[in-house]
Design a protein around this motif. Structure first.
Motif, short mmCIF file in Angstrom:
data_model
loop_
_atom_site.label_atom_id
_atom_site.label_comp_id
_atom_site.label_asym_id
_atom_site.label_seq_id
_atom_site.Cartn_x
_atom_site.Cartn_y
_atom_site.Cartn_z
N THR A 24 -30.91 -16.15 62.77
CA THR A 24 -30.02 -15.78 61.67
C THR A 24 -30.02 -16.85 60.59
OG1 THR A 24 -28.60 -14.61 63.23
CG2 THR A 24 -27.67 -15.09 61.08
N LEU A 25 -30.02 -18.10 61.01
CA LEU A 25 -30.04 -19.22 60.06
C LEU A 25 -31.30 -19.17 59.20
CD1 LEU A 25 -28.08 -21.64 59.67
CD2 LEU A 25 -29.65 -22.98 61.06
N ILE A 26 -32.45 -19.01 59.85
CA ILE A 26 -33.72 -19.02 59.12
C ILE A 26 -33.85 -17.79 58.24
CG2 ILE A 26 -36.23 -18.87 59.42
CD1 ILE A 26 -35.78 -20.52 62.07
N GLY A 28 -31.54 -15.70 57.26
CA GLY A 28 -30.48 -15.68 56.24
C GLY A 28 -30.80 -16.59 55.07
N TYR A 29 -31.28 -17.80 55.37
CA TYR A 29 -31.63 -18.74 54.30
C TYR A 29 -32.76 -18.19 53.44
CZ TYR A 29 -33.31 -22.88 51.92
OH TYR A 29 -33.75 -23.76 50.95
N VAL A 30 -33.80 -17.67 54.10
CA VAL A 30 -34.95 -17.12 53.36
C VAL A 30 -34.53 -15.95 52.49
CG1 VAL A 30 -37.17 -15.92 53.61
CG2 VAL A 30 -36.68 -17.93 55.01
N SER A 31 -33.74 -15.01 53.07
CA SER A 31 -33.34 -13.83 52.29
C SER A 31 -32.40 -14.19 51.15
CB SER A 31 -32.70 -12.78 53.20
OG SER A 31 -31.53 -13.29 53.79
N GLN A 32 -31.46 -15.12 51.38
CA GLN A 32 -30.55 -15.54 50.30
C GLN A 32 -31.31 -16.26 49.18
OE1 GLN A 32 -27.37 -14.84 49.67
NE2 GLN A 32 -27.31 -13.55 51.49
N THR A 33 -32.28 -17.10 49.58
CA THR A 33 -33.11 -17.78 48.58
C THR A 33 -33.91 -16.77 47.78
OG1 THR A 33 -33.28 -19.71 50.03
CG2 THR A 33 -34.90 -19.54 48.26
N LEU A 112 -26.86 -10.25 58.17
CA LEU A 112 -27.64 -10.39 56.95
C LEU A 112 -27.30 -9.32 55.92
CD1 LEU A 112 -31.21 -11.30 58.26
CD2 LEU A 112 -29.54 -12.79 57.14
N ALA A 115 -24.20 -10.41 54.21
CA ALA A 115 -24.44 -11.54 53.29
C ALA A 115 -25.18 -11.09 52.04
CB ALA A 115 -25.22 -12.63 54.02
#
Length: 194
Positions: A24-26, A28-33, A112, A115
Motif C-alpha cells: 500500500t505504501l509503495i 499509494g506513493y507511486v499513484s499519488q505522485t 488507494l 486516496a
C-alpha cells in the motif's frame, strides 16, 4: 508441536499485514505522485476506475477459488492442458489465494481508490475540497462502484467458479511460458500432481 501450530496463524497474519502495509505504501506513493504530475483529470479518473476494477477482479478470483472443486481439472491435467495444473494449485491453496485476493489486494484497492478520489476531489474543488458534502459524495460514488461491482462479480464467481479458476490457471501458465520460470510448486509426474 501444539505451540508451533498456535503460533503459525499469528505468523501468517503478521506476514499478510506487513505485505499489505508495504504494498500500500509503495503503490499509494507511486499513484499519488503520478496523479500529482498529471494535468488531465481524465487520466486520474481512468486510474481510479482501473484500481476499482482490479479490486473487483481479485474479489471474483477469491470467491471462485473458494467455490470451485478440484475433480474437473484432473482429466485436463492428465492430458497436459495448459493451465490445469495451475488451477489445481490455486484450489489446493484456496485459503491463501482467497486471503491474498480478497483481503490484501481488496484492501489495498479500497485504500488507494479513496486516496485517489480525495486527490481528484481536491483538484476539482480546490480549496473547497474540505467541504463535507463533496467529500461524502466522492466516497459514496467510489463505494457504490466497488460494492456494486463486487456484488455482480460474486454472483458470476459462484456460478462460473471452475471456468474462472481455469482462466486464471491458463493466465499463470502463459506467464510461466513467457518468463520461463514456474509460478506454482506442483508438477505433473507420472500422471499425478505431486
Amino acid at each position: 508441536m501444539g505451540s508451533n501450530k498456535g503460533r503459525r496463524p499469528w505468523r501468517n497474519a503478521l506476514s499478510v499485514g506487513a505485505t499489505t502495509f508495504f504494498l500500500t505504501l509503495i503503490i499509494g506513493y507511486v499513484s499519488q505522485t503520478f496523479i500529482g504530475r498529471m494535468g488531465s483529470l481524465i487520466v486520474s479518473f481512468s486510474l481510479l476506475i482501473v484500481i476499482i476494477l482490479t479490486g473487483i477482479l481479485f474479489d471474483i478470483l477469491g470467491t471462485a477459488v473458494a467455490a470451485a472443486v478440484e475433480p474437473p481439472f484432473h482429466a485436463k491435467a492428465a492430458r497436459k492442458i495448459p493451465g490445469a495444473k495451475e488451477a489445481i494449485w490455486l484450489l489446493r491453496n484456496a485459503d491463501r489465494v482467497a486471503s491474498f485476493a480478497n483481503d490484501v489486494v481488496g484492501d489495498i484497492c479500497g485504500t488507494l481508490s479513496g486516496a485517489i478520489g480525495a486527490g481528484i476531489l481536491f483538484r476539482l474543488a480546490g480549496a473547497e475540497a474540505e467541504d463535507a458534502l463533496l467529500g461524502t459524495a466522492m466516497t459514496a460514488v467510489i463505494a457504490a462502484l466497488t460494492v456494486g461491482g463486487k456484488a455482480v462479480g460474486k454472483r458470476m464467481a459462484l456460478s462460473e467458479a471452475e471456468e474462472i479458476v481455469f482462466w486464471v490457471g491458463r493466465a499463470i501458465a502463459a506467464m510461466e511460458g513467457i518468463t520461463g520460470r514456474p509460478l506454482v510448486k506442483e508438477r505433473l509426474q507420472k500422471g499425478k500432481l505431486k
